[in-house]
Scaffold this motif. Structure first.
Motif, short mmCIF file in Angstrom:
data_model
loop_
_atom_site.label_atom_id
_atom_site.label_comp_id
_atom_site.label_asym_id
_atom_site.label_seq_id
_atom_site.Cartn_x
_atom_site.Cartn_y
_atom_site.Cartn_z
N PHE A 377 19.79 3.47 62.72
CA PHE A 377 21.40 3.68 63.08
C PHE A 377 20.93 3.94 64.78
O PHE A 377 20.45 4.48 65.08
CB PHE A 377 21.85 5.42 62.37
N ASP A 378 22.09 3.07 65.00
CA ASP A 378 21.57 2.66 66.44
C ASP A 378 23.13 3.86 67.18
O ASP A 378 24.41 3.54 67.33
CB ASP A 378 21.40 1.65 67.34
N MET A 379 23.38 5.14 68.00
CA MET A 379 24.44 5.06 68.37
C MET A 379 25.23 4.31 69.36
O MET A 379 25.85 4.20 69.24
CB MET A 379 24.65 6.71 68.59
N GLY A 380 24.24 3.54 70.19
CA GLY A 380 24.94 2.83 71.92
C GLY A 380 26.09 2.14 71.08
O GLY A 380 26.62 1.21 71.59
N THR A 393 30.22 6.76 81.10
CA THR A 393 29.65 7.58 81.89
C THR A 393 28.73 7.78 80.79
O THR A 393 29.43 8.21 80.22
CB THR A 393 30.25 8.25 83.04
N PRO A 394 28.04 8.79 81.67
CA PRO A 394 26.94 9.73 81.00
C PRO A 394 28.17 10.94 79.57
O PRO A 394 27.74 10.57 78.68
CB PRO A 394 26.36 10.62 81.94
N ASP A 395 28.99 11.30 80.79
CA ASP A 395 30.30 12.42 80.10
C ASP A 395 31.05 11.58 78.87
O ASP A 395 30.80 12.41 77.63
CB ASP A 395 30.93 12.53 81.12
N TRP A 400 32.10 10.55 73.22
CA TRP A 400 32.12 10.21 72.01
C TRP A 400 31.71 10.11 71.37
O TRP A 400 31.40 10.01 70.06
CB TRP A 400 32.90 8.29 72.51
N SER A 401 29.68 10.13 71.42
CA SER A 401 28.74 9.98 70.53
C SER A 401 29.02 11.77 69.14
O SER A 401 28.90 11.11 68.21
CB SER A 401 27.18 10.31 70.94
N ALA A 402 29.10 13.31 70.39
CA ALA A 402 29.66 14.08 69.29
C ALA A 402 31.12 13.46 68.59
O ALA A 402 30.82 14.11 67.38
CB ALA A 402 30.40 15.16 70.71
N ARG A 403 31.98 12.80 68.94
CA ARG A 403 32.92 13.06 67.78
C ARG A 403 32.52 11.52 67.00
O ARG A 403 32.98 11.72 65.85
CB ARG A 403 34.22 12.21 68.50
N TYR A 404 31.81 11.04 67.29
CA TYR A 404 31.81 10.06 65.58
C TYR A 404 30.83 10.66 64.99
O TYR A 404 30.40 10.50 63.63
CB TYR A 404 30.36 8.44 66.89
N ARG A 405 29.87 11.39 65.89
CA ARG A 405 29.08 12.38 64.34
C ARG A 405 29.91 13.56 63.98
O ARG A 405 29.33 12.61 61.93
CB ARG A 405 27.59 12.97 65.03
N ASP A 406 30.83 14.16 64.58
CA ASP A 406 31.23 14.78 63.21
C ASP A 406 32.14 13.85 62.30
O ASP A 406 32.33 14.37 60.93
CB ASP A 406 32.77 15.11 64.50
#
Length: 516
Positions: A377-380, A393-395, A400-406
């Motif tokens: 799995f590749d989050m990017g 942006t880094p933020d 969105w990475s955190a939201r995706y994992r949720d």
């Protein structure tokens, strides 16, 4: 107080200010509220339990009854049941309202229904709304104001309150999309497929997949799975064609060809097959579609916006109004600045149901680039597929990475093997397609592939098998081998270019013999 814009639906505020006809703009749409709201004098109004239904008269609203003839819900939209029958005059759940099994029975019925729909269940102590498998029937909700609706501006009062996390202008150009529960208005949330909305708490609860859902199939079992999918697609196409006044846009791609193939046994019931000529790339679509329809003896109509007769219309301000109305009815989630596309949408034939094939893409693993098929799995890449931003942006990446994992954590472990498919179904389609479908008002758009047997069956097939078009080609060949002599878009574009060069007239293109 009656003229206070903060007490009006945002849709009414915008329509009143712009001089739009509310009932024309919000065709096929609905609002559910706990108190009556002002919509249009043309709309139907009804009450069940504590909920008022306000619905455009063109939207199919089918009452749901229990075995004691007690009214327990509404089925909004078009559905084909497990046995191939269409949801039309009434729907009966095989339990009484006092039977604890009624909810489970209704959920099973919905789970096995294809089409585009939302289902409201209201019985003592239970108020829920359920959705079709891909949320093609758009559903948004506003917990603070107790509103549920088909599009964002019908689910809020007063003016649009922009969602600051997204570039709304880029979304209207269809460069980007909203994501997850977000909509254009920060007060309004979009539902998720495979969940239901509890109307007491306004919380979504996942129904599928459960821990017993399989996301793989052995080589030995694969033919049986594909045969089951073939039977269901043929059944859904038959149910649509024989029960509704249907039209079908036909292109040079795989999707509409597959639908034609599995609808050919009832194709005499198809009222209209057509293709849009919007730009020179679509000339190949017109030529391929003409040949496919000739094979089945189906009359074919071309909506040619390239015809010089349309040039005066394309220069008129009406095109700006078309764009604004389209964007408004989608909740500002979709639009196009292409005047020819807007004109084509307006000129599409008027029918009860337009059969379309967008979801067929899951059968060819369109969410997978080849280098990601067997990779971890590749989050990017996962975020890239959501089209949230052009300049990360880094933020933004962290948020969105955190939201995706949720979201991933709401799925059973087995589903992670098909995470890009699940994201396509639950995170991409509700915004890219479900919201967009509200924009067209010449017919109610229905995807025959919006069915859990078909969608889950496709996901069980391994991505590498699908991406090589093994599944879709086998299904196509078995259903309509006569189509194998008609090439697909890429080859036909090359034939047209070799024969005529750039930008040939449509009438010349249609004379080209492409049948092998």
């Amino acid at each position: 107080m009656a003229d206070d814009p903060t007490k009006k639906l945002a849709a009414r505020v915008i329509c009143d200010r712009a001089g739009y006809d509310f009932s024309e703009v919000f065709k096929y749409q609905f609002v559910l509220s706990k108190a009556p709201v002002a919509t249009s004098y043309r709309w139907r109004n009804a009450k069940l339990g504590e909920w008022y239904l306000h619905a455009c008269p063109d939207l199919r609203v089918t009452p749901i009854y229990d075995t004691q003839n007690e009214h327990v819900g509404w089925f909004l939209g078009v559905g084909i049941l497990e046995d191939g029958t269409a949801v039309k005059d009434r729907l009966t759940v095989p339990n009484s309202a006092t039977d604890a099994r009624l909810i489970a029975s209704l959920r099973t019925l919905i789970f096995k229904t294809a089409g585009r729909f939302a289902v409201l269940l209201c019985k003592e102590g239970v108020e829920q709304i359920h959705f079709d498998a891909a949320l093609d029937q758009s559903v948004v909700y506003n917990p603070a104001e107790g509103l549920v609706a088909s599009s964002t501006m019908l689910a809020a009062y007063g003016e649009l309150q922009h969602n600051p996390r997204f570039n709304g202008k880029a979304i209207l150009r269809r460069n980007l999309c909203y994501a997850f529960e977000h909509t254009s208005d920060r007060r309004v949330l979009r539902a998720f497929p495979n969940h239901f909305l509890d109307l007491d708490s306004f919380e979504l609860q996942r129904l599928w997949p459960g821990t017993d859902a399989e996301f793989d199939v052995s080589r030995a079992e694969r033919p049986g799975l594909i045969a089951q999918m073939e039977d269901r697609l043929r059944q859904v196409m038959s149910g649509l064609l024989t029960n509704f006044d249907c039209c079908l846009p036909v292109s040079g791609g795989y999707d509409s060809r597959l639908l034609l193939s599995y609808g050919k046994e009832d194709i005499q019931h198809l009222k209209s097959a057509f293709t849009h000529a919007i730009n020179h790339n679509t000339l190949a679509d017109c030529l391929i579609a003409r040949n496919l329809c000739q094979q089945l003896g189906v009359p074919h109509h071309i909506i040619n916006t390239l015809d010089p007769e349309h040039e005066p219309v394309l220069r008129k301000p009406i095109n700006r109004i078309r764009f604004d109305e389209f964007a408004l009815r989608t909740g500002y989630e979709s639009g196009t600045r292409d005047p020819r596309a807007g004109l084509a949408n307006t000129l599409a034939p008027e029918h009860e149901v337009l059969i379309r094939g967008n979801l067929v893409g899951i059968l060819s693993a369109q969410q997978y680039l080849r280098e990601y098929i067997d990779a971890p799995f590749d989050m990017g890449y996962a975020l890239y597929r959501l089209r949230i931003s052009e300049d990360w942006t880094p933020d933004q990446k962290a948020f969105w990475s955190a939201r995706y994992r949720d979201w991933m954590n709401t799925l059973p472990e087995a589903a992670h093997a098909r995470i890009y498919d699940m994201a396509f179904l639950e995170l991409v389609q509700p915004h890219a397609l479900g919201a967009h479908l509200n924009g067209s008002t010449n017919a109610y758009h229905v995807n025959p592939f919006n069915d859990r047997i078909l969608l889950h069956g496709s996901m069980r097939l391994r991505p590498r098998f699908r991406v090589e078009r093994n599944a879709i080609d086998r299904m196509q060949q078995r259903a309509a081998p006569e189509f194998s002599s008609i090439p697909h878009t890429t080859k036909v574009k090359r034939l047209i270019s070799d024969a005529f060069g750039k930008a040939p007239p449509l009438e010349d293109v249609l004379k080209l013999d492409i049948v092998a």
